[in-house]
Motif scaffolding. Sequence first.
Motif, PDB file in Angstrom:
ATOM      1  N   VAL A  37      -3.056  -1.474  -8.747  1.00 16.44           N
ATOM      2  CA  VAL A  37      -4.476  -1.096  -8.727  1.00 16.44           C
ATOM      3  C   VAL A  37      -4.526   0.381  -8.335  1.00 16.44           C
ATOM      4  O   VAL A  37      -4.163   0.756  -7.228  1.00 16.44           O
ATOM      5  N   SER A  38      -4.945   1.204  -9.283  1.00 18.14           N
ATOM      6  CA  SER A  38      -4.913   2.653  -9.107  1.00 18.14           C
ATOM      7  C   SER A  38      -6.311   3.213  -8.870  1.00 18.14           C
ATOM      8  O   SER A  38      -7.242   2.921  -9.625  1.00 18.14           O
ATOM      9  N   SER A  39      -6.437   4.032  -7.827  1.00 19.03           N
ATOM     10  CA  SER A  39      -7.753   4.629  -7.571  1.00 19.03           C
ATOM     11  C   SER A  39      -8.147   5.585  -8.705  1.00 19.03           C
ATOM     12  O   SER A  39      -9.329   5.716  -9.025  1.00 19.03           O
ATOM     13  N   ASP A  40      -7.156   6.222  -9.313  1.00 14.72           N
ATOM     14  CA  ASP A  40      -7.476   7.120 -10.431  1.00 14.72           C
ATOM     15  C   ASP A  40      -7.994   6.332 -11.626  1.00 14.72           C
ATOM     16  O   ASP A  40      -8.945   6.748 -12.291  1.00 14.72           O
ATOM     17  N   ALA A  41      -7.363   5.201 -11.915  1.00 15.11           N
ATOM     18  CA  ALA A  41      -7.841   4.368 -13.020  1.00 15.11           C
ATOM     19  C   ALA A  41      -9.258   3.878 -12.731  1.00 15.11           C
ATOM     20  O   ALA A  41     -10.112   3.859 -13.625  1.00 15.11           O
ATOM     21  N   CYS A  42      -9.519   3.522 -11.464  1.00 15.45           N
ATOM     22  CA  CYS A  42     -10.865   3.045 -11.109  1.00 15.45           C
ATOM     23  C   CYS A  42     -11.892   4.173 -11.186  1.00 15.45           C
ATOM     24  O   CYS A  42     -13.023   3.972 -11.608  1.00 15.45           O
ATOM     25  N   ARG A  43     -11.462   5.378 -10.792  1.00 19.32           N
ATOM     26  CA  ARG A  43     -12.349   6.543 -10.917  1.00 19.32           C
ATOM     27  C   ARG A  43     -12.716   6.772 -12.390  1.00 19.32           C
ATOM     28  O   ARG A  43     -13.865   7.035 -12.721  1.00 19.32           O
ATOM     29  N   ALA A  44     -11.704   6.657 -13.241  1.00 20.59           N
ATOM     30  CA  ALA A  44     -11.950   6.848 -14.675  1.00 20.59           C
ATOM     31  C   ALA A  44     -12.889   5.765 -15.211  1.00 20.59           C
ATOM     32  O   ALA A  44     -13.756   6.041 -16.037  1.00 20.59           O
ATOM     33  N   ILE A  92       0.848  -1.184   0.000  1.00 20.41           N
ATOM     34  CA  ILE A  92       0.000   0.000   0.000  1.00 20.41           C
ATOM     35  C   ILE A  92       0.885   1.235   0.000  1.00 20.41           C
ATOM     36  O   ILE A  92       1.633   1.478   0.959  1.00 20.41           O
ATOM     37  N   LEU A  93       0.848   1.977  -1.086  1.00 18.83           N
ATOM     38  CA  LEU A  93       1.593   3.233  -1.158  1.00 18.83           C
ATOM     39  C   LEU A  93       0.809   4.285  -0.390  1.00 18.83           C
ATOM     40  O   LEU A  93      -0.420   4.305  -0.439  1.00 18.83           O
ATOM     41  N   ILE A  94       1.515   5.134   0.340  1.00 12.49           N
ATOM     42  CA  ILE A  94       0.880   6.183   1.138  1.00 12.49           C
ATOM     43  C   ILE A  94       1.600   7.487   0.832  1.00 12.49           C
ATOM     44  O   ILE A  94       2.820   7.586   1.000  1.00 12.49           O
ATOM     45  N   GLY A  95       0.848   8.470   0.352  1.00 12.98           N
ATOM     46  CA  GLY A  95       1.498   9.753   0.066  1.00 12.98           C
ATOM     47  C   GLY A  95       0.522  10.729  -0.549  1.00 12.98           C
ATOM     48  O   GLY A  95      -0.388  10.333  -1.283  1.00 12.98           O
ATOM     49  N   THR A 132      -0.005  -7.459  -5.236  1.00 10.49           N
ATOM     50  CA  THR A 132      -0.833  -6.305  -5.589  1.00 10.49           C
ATOM     51  C   THR A 132      -0.294  -5.037  -4.935  1.00 10.49           C
ATOM     52  O   THR A 132       0.069  -5.038  -3.760  1.00 10.49           O
ATOM     53  N   VAL A 133      -0.248  -3.977  -5.715  1.00  4.80           N
ATOM     54  CA  VAL A 133       0.208  -2.667  -5.244  1.00  4.80           C
ATOM     55  C   VAL A 133      -0.957  -1.691  -5.386  1.00  4.80           C
ATOM     56  O   VAL A 133      -1.539  -1.572  -6.467  1.00  4.80           O
ATOM     57  N   VAL A 134      -1.305  -1.026  -4.283  1.00  6.30           N
ATOM     58  CA  VAL A 134      -2.401  -0.055  -4.356  1.00  6.30           C
ATOM     59  C   VAL A 134      -1.831   1.349  -4.517  1.00  6.30           C
ATOM     60  O   VAL A 134      -1.105   1.844  -3.657  1.00  6.30           O
ATOM     61  N   ASP A 135      -2.170   1.975  -5.649  1.00  3.95           N
ATOM     62  CA  ASP A 135      -1.747   3.344  -5.947  1.00  3.95           C
ATOM     63  C   ASP A 135      -2.917   4.285  -5.680  1.00  3.95           C
ATOM     64  O   ASP A 135      -3.762   4.514  -6.542  1.00  3.95           O
ATOM     65  N   ALA A 136      -2.967   4.778  -4.435  1.00  8.21           N
ATOM     66  CA  ALA A 136      -3.985   5.740  -4.004  1.00  8.21           C
ATOM     67  C   ALA A 136      -3.309   6.539  -2.894  1.00  8.21           C
ATOM     68  O   ALA A 136      -2.280   6.095  -2.373  1.00  8.21           O
TER      69      ALA A 136
END
Length: 174
Positions: free
Chosen positions: A36-43, A13-16, A76-80
């Motif tokens: 897994v990117s929150s921006d990609a999921c938002r899009a 989990i990336l935090i920043g 899995t890497v979470v990019d949010a």
Amino acid sequence: PTVLTVPEVALIILIGVTGSGKSSFARRLFRPTEIVSSDACRAMVADDENDQDATAAAFELVNTIVGLRLAAGRLTVVDATSVQPAARASLLAVAKAHDVLPIAVVLDLPMDDLLTRHAARTDRPFGADVVRRQHDQLRRGMKQRGGLSGEGFRGVHFLRSAAAVDAVTTVRRE
Ligand code: CTP
Ligand code: MG
């Protein structure tokens, strides 16, 4: 420099705050399908990666994809931003449900660097106040009892400068 030992299966989990370099970091060190990117999921749900009204739906999608990947034993890497303890808690719950090691990587850059980067970006329509707010949330969360380990992370890595972020390498444990 930080050498990140990456187990065969883990939830990283990336935090920043916005502009700290999470997406660049993830792209440099992980396969596109591992991120897994929150921006990609938002899009995907709203046609716009900056649509804040789509946040709830986007994170439902993030958590669903993360759960499906962990069930299949996939790194899995979470990019949010994950600067809010509640956002981390829901991801930690998914990791726990699948008995997968949760690892935090905190990109904690100096505020001046964050503001300079933010000002140079054309892909983020919001003001510098958002950078400050997220930074406050991050700092407050880190001061909670036990910090990230207390939240349930089993590995915690702090990167406190752009140079420290750029110097990270990974070793994959097969
Ligand atoms: N950047 C940089 N040097 C780096 C990494 C990033 O100058 N080593 C710059 C990029 O060019 C980009 C900005 O910083 O314009 C933000 O980087 P990004 O990886 O997109 O940051 P995120 O944390 O993913 O930002 P967001 O939360 O807004 O997606
Ligand atoms: Mg990003």
